[in-house]
Scaffold this active site. Sequence first.
Site, PDB file in Angstrom:
ATOM      1  CB  CYS A  13      -0.925   0.023   1.210  1.00 30.13           C
ATOM      2  SG  CYS A  13      -0.021   0.027   2.789  1.00 30.13           S
ATOM      3  CB  CYS A  16       4.241  -0.488   2.040  1.00 29.63           C
ATOM      4  SG  CYS A  16       3.175  -1.620   2.944  1.00 29.63           S
ATOM      5  CG  ASP A 419      56.049   7.189 -11.774  1.00 35.21           C
ATOM      6  OD1 ASP A 419      55.145   6.367 -11.592  1.00 35.21           O
ATOM      7  OD2 ASP A 419      56.019   8.050 -12.669  1.00 35.21           O
TER       8      ASP A 419
END
Length: 504
Positions: A13, A16, A419
């Site tokens: 829903c 949610c 390097d």
Amino acid sequence: MDKRTFAVRGMHCAACVGKVERALRGVPGVGDAAVNLATERATVQWDPQRADVPALAAAVAAAGAAAEDREQLARAAEQRRLRARVLVGIVLSIPIVLGSMTEVFPWAPRWLRDPWTLLLLATPVQFWVGADFHRGFLRDLWHRSASMSTLVSLGTNAAYFFSVAVTVWPHAFMALGAMPYYETAAVVITLVALGRWLEARARGRTSEAIRRLVALAPRTARVLRDGRELAVPTSDVVVGDLVRIRPGERVPVDGEIVDGTSTIDESMLTGESLPVTKGPGATVFSGTVNRTGSFVFRASRVGAETTLARIVRLVEEAQGSRAPIQRLADRVAAVFVPIVLVIAAVTFVGWWALGPAPSLLYALTNAVAVLVIACPCAMGLATPTAIMVATGRGAELGILVKSAEALETLAGVDTMVFDKTGTLTVGRPSVTDVIPAPGVGEDEVLALAAAAEQGSEHPIGEAIVTRAKERGLALPPVTEFVTVPGQGIDAQAPAGRLALRVQS
């Protein structure tokens, strides 16, 4: 900010939806979240440096739903499937080997030597663990082609069904000295399945590494058009656009600074831990981080032409590239399978026509032996798997391999020269010593320096503040904080004016 879409299951829903959105927005590093109930999808904007997929999934789970990244889930499911087959193959193959090789393992129990017991153990390995190879053989047969799956399936099936025949009609075959090949079929299938699983794991690690690289580029850019500042998707930036970058933001595309000065963290490209000071005329690269000032730059390379996009493309191409030894393996494999099948057929016909009685059994035994011995082609299986694992593991550790040929050439290297500081160190500066002037304490100097650097995002400033906190020092208040571009800072402390300058 990264932007990803996830599948979310378990929502029923609008309430949610609101609960999941609030849970996602509550995760540190998440800028925004939008959830669609109809499509069961959640779109999340988040900072990958502060949050990750497990944190988002945990937040959704706490809200009563379940988050799914379909690509990751599919990859994880495939790996679980392959792992299960490998584990079952190993568990069943070990007793098969013990019961079959009685000369090597004389202590193996008698019931394990029973051919019917071996048949019972070998059947799941043959038809469940090796199901992918048999399906591949059927596809090859449908398309009238041959591959390594063809040879694996033919060889193991020949060994298995020949062993079944020896088990069911032992007197007919034992007179010829024939024996079951259960251990051969089981071990071959298990080892090849193990190679497939390792390859899937390596591919998954590489895919994640590529996704992390892609996530370095921001999804949106702040473009200056017609006197206005517009937030547009990075994909909509065109060459010539003016883009504004603020402190803490990532550069969306490559370009050249036209206004402003700042320090930029380029460690993701160079490995150097210290940021680089750049002003008008300097080049900036996609994915690098602006540390201090604000600037405007003109886009010069966008989309697939940016430095970051080209790095991602190199990693992807390296996954599909072929080393010289692999090309040789491919050429061998292309003719190896048909040649093996022809040799097995000639062997069968020759023993059937010219062999002693019972010629059919001799022909079958020797033809099966040819298929079993030739299965599988180790080089055709091991070479691509090794390249996949190596490039995948390298990408996981931040080492990008340009091509499989470069990886093969690396085997002959006896000297390496580095390097870049960040290559051999952790890439983060730290305070090792505090050397005060006569009459001044170390803690006093460190506290003043840390107080002045509290508002700085420079790595050296962060290192000073971290060391002061480790010592538990109280930091005095600082006012009139001023950044001196390219040199350091000026600040006012209770004890007087404090200047921190970088001297080269």
